[in-house]
Enzyme design. Structure first.
Site, PDB file in Angstrom:
ATOM      1  N   THR A  50      36.753  34.666  34.629  1.00 21.36           N
ATOM      2  CA  THR A  50      38.300  34.893  34.295  1.00 21.36           C
ATOM      3  C   THR A  50      38.463  34.061  33.016  1.00 21.36           C
ATOM      4  OG1 THR A  50      38.576  34.522  36.704  1.00 21.36           O
ATOM      5  CG2 THR A  50      40.476  34.144  35.359  1.00 21.36           C
ATOM      6  N   TYR A 138      27.095  31.251  43.067  1.00 22.51           N
ATOM      7  CA  TYR A 138      28.380  31.900  42.904  1.00 22.51           C
ATOM      8  C   TYR A 138      27.617  33.466  43.057  1.00 22.51           C
ATOM      9  CZ  TYR A 138      32.529  34.416  40.529  1.00 22.51           C
ATOM     10  OH  TYR A 138      33.354  35.436  40.391  1.00 22.51           O
ATOM     11  N   LYS A 167      30.487  29.547  45.827  1.00 27.17           N
ATOM     12  CA  LYS A 167      31.571  30.347  45.820  1.00 27.17           C
ATOM     13  C   LYS A 167      31.194  31.751  46.469  1.00 27.17           C
ATOM     14  CE  LYS A 167      34.836  32.186  42.197  1.00 27.17           C
ATOM     15  NZ  LYS A 167      35.046  32.499  40.890  1.00 27.17           N
TER      16      LYS A 167
END
Length: 299
Positions: A50, A138, A167
């Site tokens: 992001t 992740y 995550k």
């Protein structure tokens, strides 16, 4: 039981990286972090997907982490995105983040080169052995082309004391069930998808790494706190209310284009992106404006 800092419970924002005239906009970045903390966020994750990490060079990457540590000033966790598909590069970034003062590191599953699960294990073990920082794995197969198998995550949890969370952004509630069944009870499992926060937490996840919280940190932190308190009826009401916004932010274009555009529409930063990301189309931008007005996020 692990210390809370190593479990990563709660809400953590995958921060956008604001640009102005091609450079990192430090004043806007500070303002964004202040806004996150005021909204009740437990941690920030600079320089993840992001944060447009693929388009930042090494020096910029480290500078964004440094600014995040400076501006957060101990008011929330700073989980530095220092993953890479080159193990040596991930180690270099992680060592820099530790030296700067980050609280932890987020390590994306190696992308594009598609290693075997043995390669994934060796990659993460090498990173963990290079740093004292707590490590959050992740798994995001939509970006990486592969996932971290639950058995691999369990092996890493057993062999690497500083690997303490994952995550999970595979879009599967069943993955949460699998992870819960093989990971230690005190291992953190965080949703990587805003729309799936409630079902993931109902199955045993204990937190969220959020994109939407760039725009609505108070809403996301409240939703996660409600889930952690076990009040899933109230959480469902919140989920139903905001689901159209969650969905819109992830479907109008590829992340982080819609979320950066939304935050820019509120005047908190420029909507400037770096190629190969392109601005929202006029049609998508109109839909975003209408969606934000529907949720009273624009005057």
């Amino acid at each position: 039981m692990l210390p809370t800092i190593m479990r990563f419970t709660g809400t953590h924002t995958a921060l956008i990286t604001p640009f102005r005239d091609g450079q990192i906009d430090a004043p806007a970045f500070k303002s964004l972090i202040d806004r996150q903390i005021a909204g009740g966020i437990d941690g920030i994750v600079p320089v993840g997907t992001t944060g447009e990490s693929p388009t930042l060079d090494m020096e910029e990457h480290i500078e964004v982490v440094r600014l995040a540590v400076e501006y957060a000033a101990g008011r929330c966790l700073v989980i530095a995105g220092t993953g890479a598909n080159s193990t040596s590069e991930a180690i270099e970034l992680t060592e820099a983040a530790e030296k700067i003062g980050a609280d932890a590191t987020l390590q994306v599953c190696p992308y594009y080169n598609k290693p075997s699960q043995e390669g994934v294990y060796l990659h993460y073990r090498a990173i963990a052995e290079s740093t004292n920082l707590p490590v959050m794995l992740y798994s995001v197969p939509g970006r990486s082309g592969i996932e971290i198998a639950p058995e691999t995550a369990a092996r890493l949890a057993a062999d690497c004391p500083t690997i303490t969370a994952i995550k999970e952004a595979g879009g599967s509630v069943d993955r949460i069930n699998q992870l819960v069944s093989v990971l230690p009870e005190d291992f953190g499992i965080l949703s990587g998808d805003d729309p799936l926060t409630l079902p993931f937490m109902a199955c045993g996840a204990n937190g969220l790494v959020s994109v939407a919280s760039n725009l609505i940190p108070d809403v996301m932190s409240k939703l996660v706190r409600t889930c952690l308190a076990g009040d899933f009826a109230d959480a469902l009401a919140q989920q139903k209310q905001y689901y159209p916004l969650f969905r819109g932010l992830m479907s109008l274009d590829t992340n982080p284009v819609p979320i950066k555009s939304a935050v820019a529409l509120q005047g908190h930063c420029s909507s400037e992106l770096r190629l190969p990301l392109a601005p929202l189309s006029d049609e998508a931008n109109e839909k975003l404006i209408a969606l934000m007005k529907e949720f009273k996020l624009l005057s």
